[in-house]
Design a protein around this motif. Structure first.
Motif, short mmCIF file in Angstrom:
data_model
loop_
_atom_site.label_atom_id
_atom_site.label_comp_id
_atom_site.label_asym_id
_atom_site.label_seq_id
_atom_site.Cartn_x
_atom_site.Cartn_y
_atom_site.Cartn_z
N ALA A 1 -1.89 7.77 -5.72
CA ALA A 1 -1.80 8.60 -6.92
C ALA A 1 -2.84 8.20 -7.96
O ALA A 1 -3.16 8.99 -8.84
CB ALA A 1 -0.40 8.50 -7.52
N GLY A 2 -3.38 6.96 -7.84
CA GLY A 2 -4.42 6.53 -8.78
C GLY A 2 -3.93 5.55 -9.82
O GLY A 2 -4.63 5.30 -10.80
N VAL A 3 -2.73 4.96 -9.64
CA VAL A 3 -2.24 3.96 -10.58
C VAL A 3 -3.10 2.70 -10.44
O VAL A 3 -3.38 2.26 -9.31
CB VAL A 3 -0.76 3.63 -10.33
N CYS A 4 -3.52 2.13 -11.57
CA CYS A 4 -4.46 1.01 -11.56
C CYS A 4 -3.90 -0.19 -12.30
O CYS A 4 -2.92 -0.09 -13.04
CB CYS A 4 -5.78 1.42 -12.23
N PHE A 5 -4.54 -1.33 -12.10
CA PHE A 5 -4.23 -2.53 -12.86
C PHE A 5 -4.34 -2.24 -14.35
O PHE A 5 -5.32 -1.64 -14.80
CB PHE A 5 -5.20 -3.66 -12.50
N GLY A 6 -3.33 -2.65 -15.12
CA GLY A 6 -3.37 -2.48 -16.56
C GLY A 6 -2.92 -1.11 -17.04
O GLY A 6 -2.94 -0.84 -18.24
N ASP A 7 -2.50 -0.23 -16.12
CA ASP A 7 -2.08 1.11 -16.53
C ASP A 7 -0.82 1.06 -17.38
O ASP A 7 0.01 0.17 -17.24
CB ASP A 7 -1.83 2.00 -15.31
N ARG A 8 -0.69 2.06 -18.23
CA ARG A 8 0.53 2.27 -19.01
C ARG A 8 1.32 3.40 -18.34
O ARG A 8 0.78 4.49 -18.10
CB ARG A 8 0.19 2.64 -20.44
N LEU B 1 4.28 11.46 -12.04
CA LEU B 1 4.07 11.09 -10.64
C LEU B 1 5.17 11.68 -9.77
O LEU B 1 6.35 11.65 -10.12
CB LEU B 1 4.06 9.56 -10.50
N ASP B 2 4.77 12.20 -8.61
CA ASP B 2 5.74 12.71 -7.64
C ASP B 2 6.50 11.52 -7.06
O ASP B 2 5.90 10.52 -6.65
CB ASP B 2 5.01 13.46 -6.52
N PRO B 3 7.84 11.58 -7.03
CA PRO B 3 8.61 10.42 -6.56
C PRO B 3 8.22 9.94 -5.16
O PRO B 3 8.31 8.75 -4.86
CB PRO B 3 10.06 10.92 -6.60
N GLY B 4 7.76 10.84 -4.32
CA GLY B 4 7.48 10.45 -2.94
C GLY B 4 6.05 10.00 -2.69
O GLY B 4 5.74 9.55 -1.58
N GLU B 5 5.18 10.09 -3.68
CA GLU B 5 3.78 9.74 -3.43
C GLU B 5 3.52 8.26 -3.64
O GLU B 5 4.19 7.60 -4.44
CB GLU B 5 2.84 10.57 -4.32
N SER B 6 2.56 7.76 -2.91
CA SER B 6 2.17 6.36 -3.04
C SER B 6 1.52 6.13 -4.39
O SER B 6 0.71 6.94 -4.85
CB SER B 6 1.20 5.99 -1.91
N LEU B 7 1.86 5.01 -5.01
CA LEU B 7 1.31 4.71 -6.33
C LEU B 7 -0.20 4.53 -6.28
O LEU B 7 -0.93 5.03 -7.14
CB LEU B 7 1.97 3.45 -6.90
N LEU B 8 -0.70 3.83 -5.25
CA LEU B 8 -2.13 3.59 -5.17
C LEU B 8 -2.88 4.87 -4.84
O LEU B 8 -3.96 5.12 -5.39
CB LEU B 8 -2.42 2.51 -4.12
N PRO C 1 0.81 -1.24 0.00
CA PRO C 1 0.00 0.00 0.00
C PRO C 1 0.83 1.28 0.00
O PRO C 1 0.42 2.28 -0.57
CB PRO C 1 -0.82 -0.13 1.29
N GLY C 2 2.03 1.24 0.61
CA GLY C 2 2.83 2.47 0.69
C GLY C 2 3.93 2.57 -0.34
O GLY C 2 4.78 3.47 -0.24
N THR C 3 3.96 1.68 -1.32
CA THR C 3 5.02 1.71 -2.34
C THR C 3 4.97 3.04 -3.10
O THR C 3 3.92 3.44 -3.60
CB THR C 3 4.87 0.56 -3.33
N THR C 4 6.11 3.72 -3.18
CA THR C 4 6.16 5.03 -3.81
C THR C 4 6.56 4.93 -5.27
O THR C 4 7.09 3.91 -5.73
CB THR C 4 7.15 5.95 -3.08
N ALA C 5 6.34 6.04 -5.98
CA ALA C 5 6.73 6.09 -7.38
C ALA C 5 8.23 5.97 -7.53
O ALA C 5 8.73 5.36 -8.48
CB ALA C 5 6.24 7.41 -8.00
N ALA C 6 9.00 6.52 -6.58
CA ALA C 6 10.45 6.44 -6.66
C ALA C 6 10.93 4.99 -6.54
O ALA C 6 11.86 4.57 -7.25
CB ALA C 6 11.08 7.29 -5.55
N THR C 7 10.27 4.20 -5.68
CA THR C 7 10.65 2.80 -5.51
C THR C 7 10.42 2.02 -6.80
O THR C 7 11.26 1.24 -7.24
CB THR C 7 9.85 2.16 -4.36
N LEU C 8 9.24 2.23 -7.41
CA LEU C 8 8.94 1.53 -8.65
C LEU C 8 9.85 2.01 -9.78
O LEU C 8 10.31 1.20 -10.60
CB LEU C 8 7.48 1.75 -9.05
N THR C 9 10.15 3.31 -9.81
CA THR C 9 11.04 3.85 -10.85
C THR C 9 12.42 3.22 -10.76
O THR C 9 13.01 2.82 -11.78
CB THR C 9 11.15 5.38 -10.72
N LYS C 10 12.94 3.09 -9.56
CA LYS C 10 14.26 2.48 -9.38
C LYS C 10 14.24 1.04 -9.84
O LYS C 10 15.17 0.58 -10.53
CB LYS C 10 14.68 2.59 -7.92
#
Length: 258
Positions: free
Chosen positions: A64-71, A55-62, A21-30
């Motif tokens: 932020a509104g990232v969904c299943f199947g997103d590009r 996406l802001d690097p520090g914000e949570s992906l979920l 739930p708390g995974t950030t955009a920066a974590t996924l980007t890395k």
């Protein structure tokens, strides 16, 4: 969570990641930079075309509104990144957004003119949905910004807010177009299509699909054949044996008298 990742000079990559739930955009980007073996791994950002923002690097992906199947686009820092998602062009006031289906997250700018939507590369708007016809439907954008949608003889039909298109009809902005296994909306350029859930899934009430009325097929049954009449025996044919028998008797009697 299934995601489609794009980066400059590469084909889209489909990946499955487990997000806390708390995974950030920066974590996924890395993780993506290492997975795709990109250069300057610390400088990349994630651009979400469905959300129309980086996406802001520090914000949570979920959150932020990232969904299943997103590009998601892996981009370099800049006003909007060095590149935008496939089909994204500047100077357009309307966007076609795939909000549901196997290609959810695809976003295309609609400029003035005709736009063919289908699954093949020769379409101006290519949606990655195998259930779409090669050229499924057309959206026309007039000088005044009015929209018209026309089904192009697709195999599965095109539905607007749950009703099958009878032909060319006006397309209100924000309406749901159902084609193949995809749900599509036309919105003002830059409008974010945000999910209602916080678990990465878009919740929606699917418009009812009107069942096509059964076509009455007329079957022509041939009339029964006329009753066959028995052939009549000609009277001459019937009396010939009798006459022959009488003649034979006369002859036989004459031979006996002698």
């Amino acid at each position: 969570m299934w995601l489609s990742i794009e980066t400059s000079g590469r084909e889209p990559t489909e990946i499955s990641v487990d997000l806390e739930p708390g995974t950030t955009a920066a974590t996924l980007t890395k993780f993506l930079a290492e997975f795709l073996r990109t250069e300057d791994r610390a400088d990349w950002l994630l651009y979400a075309p469905r959300l129309a923002r980086t996406l802001d690097p520090g914000e949570s992906l979920l959150q932020a509104g990232v969904c299943f199947g997103d590009r998601l686009d892996l981009v370099q820092p800049g006003p909007v990144g060095k590149r935008l998602s496939s089909g994204r062009r500047t100077g357009a006031s309307l966007d076609l957004v795939v909000v549901g289906g196997p290609a959810a997250g695809q976003r295309f700018a609609l400029t003035m003119g005709d736009h063919i939507v289908g699954r093949t590369a020769d379409c101006g708007v290519r949606v990655e949905d195998p259930a779409l016809s090669r050229q499924h439907f057309r959206i026309a954008v007039s000088n005044s910004g009015e929209l018209t949608i026309t089904d192009l003889g697709s195999a599965n039909g095109t539905f607007l807010d749950g009703k099958e298109l009878p032909g060319s009809t006006a397309l209100p902005i924000g309406s749901i177009v159902e084609a193949g296994r995809s749900l599509i909306r036309v919105v003002a350029s830059g409008t974010a299509i945000a999910p209602k859930g916080t678990d990465g899934r878009i919740r929606f009430n699917r418009p009812p699909r009107v069942r096509r009325p059964a076509r009455n097929k007329q079957i022509v049954v041939p009339s029964p054949p006329a009753r066959a009449e028995k052939p009549r025996l000609p009277w001459i044919t019937a009396l010939a044996p009798l006459a022959g028998g009488i003649g034979l008797v006369a002859v036989m009697r004459g031979q006996t008298v002698e």
